[in-house]
Design a protein around this motif. Structure first.
Motif, PDB file in Angstrom:
ATOM      1  N   ASP A 180       1.030  -0.975   0.585  1.00 18.76           N
ATOM      2  CA  ASP A 180       0.316   0.225   0.504  1.00 18.76           C
ATOM      3  C   ASP A 180       0.913   1.242  -0.006  1.00 18.76           C
ATOM      4  OD1 ASP A 180      -2.791  -1.129  -0.103  1.00 18.76           O
ATOM      5  OD2 ASP A 180      -1.910  -2.291   1.959  1.00 18.76           O
ATOM      6  N   CYS A 181       2.585   1.034   0.523  1.00 21.16           N
ATOM      7  CA  CYS A 181       2.799   1.970   0.927  1.00 21.16           C
ATOM      8  C   CYS A 181       4.527   1.556   0.243  1.00 21.16           C
ATOM      9  CB  CYS A 181       2.479   2.969   2.179  1.00 21.16           C
ATOM     10  SG  CYS A 181       3.758   4.806   2.051  1.00 21.16           S
ATOM     11  N   VAL A 182       5.242   2.940  -0.228  1.00 18.77           N
ATOM     12  CA  VAL A 182       6.723   2.648  -0.707  1.00 18.77           C
ATOM     13  C   VAL A 182       7.046   3.408   0.289  1.00 18.77           C
ATOM     14  CG1 VAL A 182       8.661   1.747  -1.557  1.00 18.77           C
ATOM     15  CG2 VAL A 182       6.914   0.991  -2.196  1.00 18.77           C
ATOM     16  N   THR A 183       7.852   3.516   1.460  1.00 21.90           N
ATOM     17  CA  THR A 183       8.847   4.384   2.141  1.00 21.90           C
ATOM     18  C   THR A 183      10.295   4.605   1.680  1.00 21.90           C
ATOM     19  OG1 THR A 183       9.076   3.658   4.320  1.00 21.90           O
ATOM     20  CG2 THR A 183       7.003   5.222   3.747  1.00 21.90           C
ATOM     21  N   ILE A 184      10.853   5.734   1.116  1.00 22.98           N
ATOM     22  CA  ILE A 184      12.048   5.507   1.360  1.00 22.98           C
ATOM     23  C   ILE A 184      13.261   6.963   1.804  1.00 22.98           C
ATOM     24  CG2 ILE A 184      12.313   6.722  -1.321  1.00 22.98           C
ATOM     25  CD1 ILE A 184      15.158   4.878  -0.810  1.00 22.98           C
ATOM     26  N   ALA A 185      13.667   7.033   3.146  1.00 25.34           N
ATOM     27  CA  ALA A 185      14.361   8.038   3.772  1.00 25.34           C
ATOM     28  C   ALA A 185      15.413   8.481   4.107  1.00 25.34           C
ATOM     29  CB  ALA A 185      13.546   8.215   5.911  1.00 25.34           C
ATOM     30  N   PHE A 186      16.094   9.501   3.512  1.00 30.25           N
ATOM     31  CA  PHE A 186      17.850   9.454   3.311  1.00 30.25           C
ATOM     32  C   PHE A 186      18.238   8.221   2.636  1.00 30.25           C
ATOM     33  CE2 PHE A 186      15.797  12.027   7.405  1.00 30.25           C
ATOM     34  CZ  PHE A 186      16.290  12.968   6.789  1.00 30.25           C
ATOM     35  N   GLY A 187      17.669   7.806   1.767  1.00 28.48           N
ATOM     36  CA  GLY A 187      18.544   6.536   1.292  1.00 28.48           C
ATOM     37  C   GLY A 187      18.238   6.796  -0.147  1.00 28.48           C
ATOM     38  N   LEU A 188      17.663   7.649  -0.714  1.00 30.01           N
ATOM     39  CA  LEU A 188      18.148   7.277  -2.180  1.00 30.01           C
ATOM     40  C   LEU A 188      18.960   8.142  -3.194  1.00 30.01           C
ATOM     41  CD1 LEU A 188      16.011   6.463  -4.602  1.00 30.01           C
ATOM     42  CD2 LEU A 188      15.216   9.451  -4.833  1.00 30.01           C
TER      43      LEU A 188
END
Length: 250
Positions: free
Chosen positions: A134-142
């Protein structure tokens, strides 16, 4: 005939594309045990507020399935678990085994388990079926991903129809008066603090450089749209030091 190998950036250096993943891996293996300290030094501790805001405005509901990429020490997963509840689940994915181990140990020590899974993976080739989350998150990684466009395409693929991607990342400072102060902190202070507290100035120098090489707000918005995301919006935090990008699969 030009047989020169294709290159990409590793901080301010150009390196062969096939080497970047290994070089980034060395950085994060080096800083894994000091990752929270690294973020505190880079953001004056404000990263904790950014992450809380990021998850609180995510729209994640009870029963949702969330994939947190570059899951690091598990900060985002810990904030998402109460939102998905016992009927939902959170998968923490990271390409770096040392980082994933730190996050797993920390979350398990806090008693967080059950609907929490861990996967060592490459964001450019996600090992999940289409329409899984439902959701994909990426924090300080892309910004550390070699082929960002390919990774965004993979995020789009594994999202359910109506699902959303959320990217929290350092971006381009909008306030002119802050730029020289920010540069001074990034390139003069941060490596010295890295040397002092983590005995690793080079990794902190790379991390500062990687922020400057990351696509700015407008460019990343275009990349999300190119990957197929609709209704892409950008929200600047702290005068654009970081930004949240959101897009939907339709």
């Amino acid at each position: 005939m030009d047989d020169q190998k294709p290159t990409t950036h590793f901080g301010f250096r150009d390196v062969p594309v096939e080497q970047k993943q290994q070089l980034v891996g060395q950085v994060f293996s080096s800083v894994a045990s000091k990752y929270d300290l690294m973020n505190d030094l880079m953001s004056f501790g404000v990263h904790r507020i950014w992450k809380r805001y990021f998850t609180s405005t995510s729209g994640v509901c009870e029963g949702d399935s969330v994939l947190d990429l570059a899951g690091g020490t598990g900060d985002i997963a810990a904030l998402m678990l109460p939102r998905v509840g016992p009927r939902g689940n959170v998968v923490v994915g990271d390409i770096n085994g040392a980082m994933l181990g730190v996050g797993r140990d920390r979350l398990l020590d806090r008693g967080l388990h059950g609907n929490l899974q861990f996967a060592q993976l490459n964001a450019e080739a996600l090992p999940f079926p289409d329409k899984s989350f439902d959701c994909v998150t990426i924090a300080f990684g892309l910004r550390n991903v070699t082929d960002k466009q390919k990774a965004l395409g993979e995020m789009h693929r594994v999202l359910k129809i109506g699902g959303r991607v959320l990217v929290l990342e350092f971006s381009e400072v909008r306030a002119e008066f802050l730029k020289p102060l920010y540069d001074f902190h990034s390139f003069k202070i941060l490596p010295r603090l890295g040397k002092l507290f983590a005995n690793d100035a080079d990794s902190y120098q790379y991390l500062a450089e990687s922020i400057r090489k990351h696509p700015n707000q407008a460019v990343l918005k275009g990349m999300l749209e190119q990957a197929g995301f609709a209704r892409v919006d950008v929200r600047n935090l702290s005068a654009g030091i970081v930004a949240i990008h959101r897009g939907y699969r339709v």
